[in-house]
Design a protein around this motif. Structure first.
Motif, PDB file in Angstrom:
ATOM      1  N   GLN A   1      19.883  83.754 131.078  1.00 47.21           N
ATOM      2  CA  GLN A   1      21.160  84.155 131.661  1.00 47.21           C
ATOM      3  C   GLN A   1      20.881  85.127 132.796  1.00 47.21           C
ATOM      4  O   GLN A   1      19.799  85.694 132.894  1.00 47.21           O
ATOM      5  CB  GLN A   1      22.045  84.841 130.602  1.00 47.21           C
ATOM      6  CG  GLN A   1      22.108  84.136 129.264  1.00 47.21           C
ATOM      7  CD  GLN A   1      22.905  82.868 129.312  1.00 47.21           C
ATOM      8  OE1 GLN A   1      23.771  82.693 130.166  1.00 47.21           O
ATOM      9  NE2 GLN A   1      22.626  81.955 128.388  1.00 47.21           N
TER      10      GLN A   1
ATOM     11  N   GLN B   1      24.188  90.816 125.342  1.00 48.91           N
ATOM     12  CA  GLN B   1      24.574  90.836 126.745  1.00 48.91           C
ATOM     13  C   GLN B   1      23.925  92.033 127.433  1.00 48.91           C
ATOM     14  O   GLN B   1      23.652  93.051 126.794  1.00 48.91           O
ATOM     15  CB  GLN B   1      26.092  90.909 126.873  1.00 48.91           C
ATOM     16  CG  GLN B   1      26.589  90.653 128.285  1.00 48.91           C
ATOM     17  CD  GLN B   1      28.109  90.590 128.335  1.00 48.91           C
ATOM     18  OE1 GLN B   1      28.787  90.813 127.341  1.00 48.91           O
ATOM     19  NE2 GLN B   1      28.645  90.276 129.490  1.00 48.91           N
TER      20      GLN B   1
ATOM     21  N   SER C   1      15.694  91.688 125.890  1.00 45.92           N
ATOM     22  CA  SER C   1      15.603  90.287 126.293  1.00 45.92           C
ATOM     23  C   SER C   1      15.433  90.095 127.797  1.00 45.92           C
ATOM     24  O   SER C   1      15.377  88.967 128.273  1.00 45.92           O
ATOM     25  CB  SER C   1      16.867  89.540 125.837  1.00 45.92           C
ATOM     26  OG  SER C   1      18.007  90.097 126.455  1.00 45.92           O
TER      27      SER C   1
ATOM     28  N   TYR D   1      17.199  86.520 128.202  1.00 43.28           N
ATOM     29  CA  TYR D   1      17.219  85.334 127.359  1.00 43.28           C
ATOM     30  C   TYR D   1      18.273  85.497 126.263  1.00 43.28           C
ATOM     31  O   TYR D   1      18.262  86.475 125.515  1.00 43.28           O
ATOM     32  CB  TYR D   1      15.845  85.114 126.738  1.00 43.28           C
ATOM     33  CG  TYR D   1      15.673  83.759 126.114  1.00 43.28           C
ATOM     34  CD1 TYR D   1      15.694  83.604 124.736  1.00 43.28           C
ATOM     35  CD2 TYR D   1      15.482  82.632 126.905  1.00 43.28           C
ATOM     36  CE1 TYR D   1      15.533  82.366 124.165  1.00 43.28           C
ATOM     37  CE2 TYR D   1      15.319  81.387 126.340  1.00 43.28           C
ATOM     38  CZ  TYR D   1      15.339  81.264 124.966  1.00 43.28           C
ATOM     39  OH  TYR D   1      15.180  80.027 124.411  1.00 43.28           O
ATOM     40  N   GLN D   2      19.205  84.545 126.223  1.00 44.12           N
ATOM     41  CA  GLN D   2      20.257  84.595 125.199  1.00 44.12           C
ATOM     42  C   GLN D   2      20.790  83.196 124.976  1.00 44.12           C
ATOM     43  O   GLN D   2      20.887  82.404 125.917  1.00 44.12           O
ATOM     44  CB  GLN D   2      21.388  85.542 125.645  1.00 44.12           C
ATOM     45  CG  GLN D   2      22.399  85.873 124.561  1.00 44.12           C
ATOM     46  CD  GLN D   2      23.405  86.893 125.039  1.00 44.12           C
ATOM     47  OE1 GLN D   2      23.988  86.749 126.111  1.00 44.12           O
ATOM     48  NE2 GLN D   2      23.607  87.930 124.236  1.00 44.12           N
ATOM     49  N   TYR D   3      21.155  82.911 123.737  1.00 44.64           N
ATOM     50  CA  TYR D   3      21.729  81.609 123.383  1.00 44.64           C
ATOM     51  C   TYR D   3      20.817  80.459 123.792  1.00 44.64           C
ATOM     52  O   TYR D   3      21.275  79.401 124.213  1.00 44.64           O
ATOM     53  CB  TYR D   3      23.103  81.417 124.036  1.00 44.64           C
ATOM     54  CG  TYR D   3      24.076  82.527 123.766  1.00 44.64           C
ATOM     55  CD1 TYR D   3      24.293  83.005 122.470  1.00 44.64           C
ATOM     56  CD2 TYR D   3      24.774  83.133 124.796  1.00 44.64           C
ATOM     57  CE1 TYR D   3      25.163  84.037 122.226  1.00 44.64           C
ATOM     58  CE2 TYR D   3      25.666  84.157 124.568  1.00 44.64           C
ATOM     59  CZ  TYR D   3      25.853  84.608 123.277  1.00 44.64           C
ATOM     60  OH  TYR D   3      26.724  85.632 123.032  1.00 44.64           O
ATOM     61  N   GLY D   4      19.506  80.684 123.710  1.00 45.06           N
ATOM     62  CA  GLY D   4      18.558  79.612 123.989  1.00 45.06           C
ATOM     63  C   GLY D   4      18.346  79.312 125.448  1.00 45.06           C
ATOM     64  O   GLY D   4      17.747  78.278 125.788  1.00 45.06           O
TER      65      GLY D   4
END
Length: 119
Positions: free
Chosen positions: A106, A1, A30, A100-103
């Motif tokens: 965000q 996050q 990210s 970029y997170q969880y594919g």
């Protein structure tokens, strides 16, 4: 996050300058794009400026030539230098970061900082 912390708002006279800062923390590796929106009373939030991971910038027509967005990768901070401020620039300014997170991409927001320009 990713978390964002803003600073630098305040009261300034028309024609003056302010510099907003927004520091990112957390999963900063990210992050791709960062930028600023603003929201005036009774109006929708509008995009002010963006800077991409490749350092490309984009500005709202209303601020072109007056505002400059920049990004310090070492400090994980995005800045908004605002010159020749006018009363219509009065708004709450929000920074954001896309990461970029969880594919998926965000978006996270700063808490907002008030900018007031007096005539």
């Amino acid at each position: 996050q990713v978390r964002m912390m803003e600073s630098g708002g305040g009261l300034v006279q028309a024609g003056g300058s302010l510099r907003l800062s927004c520091a990112a923390s957390g999963s900063i590796f990210s992050i791709n794009a960062m930028g600023w929106y603003r929201q005036a009373p009774g109006q929708q939030r509008e995009l002010v400026a963006t800077v991409t991971s490749g350092d490309s910038t984009n500005y709202a027509t209303s601020v072109k030539g007056r505002f400059t967005i920049s990004r310090d990768r070492a400090e994980n901070t995005v800045y908004l230098q605002m010159n020749s401020l006018a009363p219509e620039d009065t708004a709450i300014y929000y920074c954001y970061a896309n990461y970029y997170q969880y594919g998926a991409t965000q978006r996270t927001w700063g808490q907002g900082t008030q900018v007031t320009v007096s005539s």
